[in-house]
Design an enzyme around this catalytic site. Sequence first.
Site, PDB file in Angstrom:
ATOM      1  N   ASP A  82       2.901  -8.379  10.471  1.00  0.00           N
ATOM      2  CA  ASP A  82       1.773  -7.903  11.288  1.00  0.00           C
ATOM      3  C   ASP A  82       1.874  -8.401  12.729  1.00  0.00           C
ATOM      4  OD1 ASP A  82       0.754  -6.654   9.067  1.00  0.00           O
ATOM      5  OD2 ASP A  82      -1.236  -7.568   9.195  1.00  0.00           O
TER       6      ASP A  82
ATOM      7  N   HIS B  52       8.561   6.617   8.331  1.00  0.00           N
ATOM      8  CA  HIS B  52       9.114   5.326   8.739  1.00  0.00           C
ATOM      9  C   HIS B  52      10.075   5.548   9.901  1.00  0.00           C
ATOM     10  CE1 HIS B  52       8.145   3.803   4.494  1.00  0.00           C
ATOM     11  NE2 HIS B  52       7.268   3.307   5.346  1.00  0.00           N
TER      12      HIS B  52
ATOM     13  N   GLU C 212      16.389   6.851   5.745  1.00  0.00           N
ATOM     14  CA  GLU C 212      17.815   7.063   5.465  1.00  0.00           C
ATOM     15  C   GLU C 212      18.592   6.169   6.418  1.00  0.00           C
ATOM     16  OE1 GLU C 212      18.839  11.131   6.099  1.00  0.00           O
ATOM     17  OE2 GLU C 212      17.305  11.825   4.688  1.00  0.00           O
TER      18      GLU C 212
ATOM     19  N   HIS D 270      -0.316   1.100   9.461  1.00  0.00           N
ATOM     20  CA  HIS D 270       0.925   1.749   9.035  1.00  0.00           C
ATOM     21  C   HIS D 270       0.625   2.894   8.040  1.00  0.00           C
ATOM     22  CE1 HIS D 270       5.270   1.316   7.540  1.00  0.00           C
ATOM     23  NE2 HIS D 270       4.704   1.893   6.506  1.00  0.00           N
ATOM     24  N   GLU D 271      -0.194   2.617   7.036  1.00  0.00           N
ATOM     25  CA  GLU D 271      -0.450   3.627   5.995  1.00  0.00           C
ATOM     26  C   GLU D 271      -1.279   4.790   6.528  1.00  0.00           C
ATOM     27  OE1 GLU D 271       1.210   3.664   3.370  1.00  0.00           O
ATOM     28  OE2 GLU D 271       1.951   1.606   3.345  1.00  0.00           O
TER      29      GLU D 271
ATOM     30  N   TRP E  72      12.937   4.472  10.633  1.00  0.00           N
ATOM     31  CA  TRP E  72      14.374   4.702  10.360  1.00  0.00           C
ATOM     32  C   TRP E  72      14.579   5.991   9.543  1.00  0.00           C
ATOM     33  CZ3 TRP E  72      11.142   1.512   7.847  1.00  0.00           C
ATOM     34  CH2 TRP E  72      11.095   1.584   6.454  1.00  0.00           C
TER      35      TRP E  72
ATOM     36  N   THR F  94      -1.216  -3.324   7.711  1.00  0.00           N
ATOM     37  CA  THR F  94      -0.814  -2.512   6.563  1.00  0.00           C
ATOM     38  C   THR F  94      -1.586  -1.196   6.619  1.00  0.00           C
ATOM     39  OG1 THR F  94      -0.363  -4.482   5.270  1.00  0.00           O
ATOM     40  CG2 THR F  94      -0.707  -2.435   4.047  1.00  0.00           C
TER      41      THR F  94
ATOM     42  N   GLY G 215       0.813  -1.199   0.000  1.00  0.00           N
ATOM     43  CA  GLY G 215       0.000   0.000   0.000  1.00  0.00           C
ATOM     44  C   GLY G 215       0.844   1.245   0.000  1.00  0.00           C
TER      45      GLY G 215
ATOM     46  N   THR H  53      11.384   7.589  19.634  1.00  0.00           N
ATOM     47  CA  THR H  53      11.676   6.376  18.856  1.00  0.00           C
ATOM     48  C   THR H  53      13.190   6.354  18.640  1.00  0.00           C
ATOM     49  OG1 THR H  53      11.282   7.638  16.827  1.00  0.00           O
ATOM     50  CG2 THR H  53       9.466   6.281  17.630  1.00  0.00           C
TER      51      THR H  53
END
Length: 410
Positions: free
Chosen positions: A277, A225, A230, A215-216, A227, A212, A176, A240
Amino acid sequence: MKSAFWALILMGSGITAFAQRNCATDAYYRTHRSQYAEMPVERDGVEARDTVPNEIIIIPVVVHVLFHNEAQMLSDAQVRSQIDALNRDFRRMNDDAASTPEVFRSRAADTRIMFCLAQVDPAGRPTKGIVRRYTDREYFLGDDGMKFSASGGNDAWDTRKYLNIWVCSMLGRSLGYASFPGGPADKDGVVINYDVFGTIGNLREPFTMGRTATHEVAHWLGLKHIWGDETCGSDDVGDTPRQLSYNYYCPSFPHTTQCSQESSGDMFMNYMDFTNDACMNMFTHGQKKKMRGLFAPGAWRNSFLRSYVCDSSLASGAPIPDDTLVAAKPAGNVKAYPNPVTDFCVLEPDGDYKLEGQILRLYNATGILIRQVVLTSGKYTLPMRGLTPGTYFIKLGEHANKRVIRILKL
Ligand SMILES: [Zn+2]
């Protein structure tokens, strides 16, 4: 690098089912960045209000189910299961909240953001917040085709009042993608591959818990995201930990790298990593603050505080049919031959009727559904070999397109 290489090889070979999470939001944003505005413009002239402390923000959702075959024609129950999963995850009422490692537990947050299926459509009519459309597209790519009726998709409902979620086939290339706040209004929303949507139905392992969409939707609410997209990047959230890159599958805890600032390592159980998940179970307080900040006066999602489309008492008039398929062509009929039939019954338009895009349902004399198929061509051969002799009914289409044919099986 290695995984990207194999992704290319697999794409080239036509193998499209990935067991690794793959989200196209960052790539989508990089491609469309020039279309994103810096600050929202108050478009409707209504005075903004702020959230009150601890307010539960409720976001109305419309789900556009775009189907080309039966597998993609998700049931209402499957759609509702996704809304339930979003509410559990965003409210930290998920069963697996206890799986958050102890060291991260104090950072885990109930975002006090919830979702409901819209009860009022943009014209003020009742709706169940689910729109199904037949599409002649076998799949969509990440080019927003699903967001426009003119390209085989379905136009967004007012994106100031509704979170638009398009569910369709993207060939499994990505699970997605979402638009970050600030993009073009007619493309604002979330796209989810049909086989990772909800928690019931035919879902693809290991994406069977509706995460999913969790997250979206969090991307749609401004989260990056974990991380930072990068190497050792930042997601602009204070609580985080930095991490080297994404994690697939489900690492064992702790997972540390040269980027780790603490011995607890990566927060790979955060919804904004790429884990399975069943491996994800938390947002942090920092992520909560960032998402809720979008509802402040003058911020991108503030208009949702004045969206009342989940209140069915505000709807009036007749509901729109939710299974509207191809443009209604009341003219013309359908031929079915031979009748009586032994092995195969051929269906053909008689006049202007269009078979393509209609749902064919075969019932026996007691009204039990025997077979259901989405027709994708102008002629269809219905196999009937092996069925018990007797009377059957073929029902084609809905509403103005509806045709019922009685046939006798010998
Ligand atoms: Zn993502």
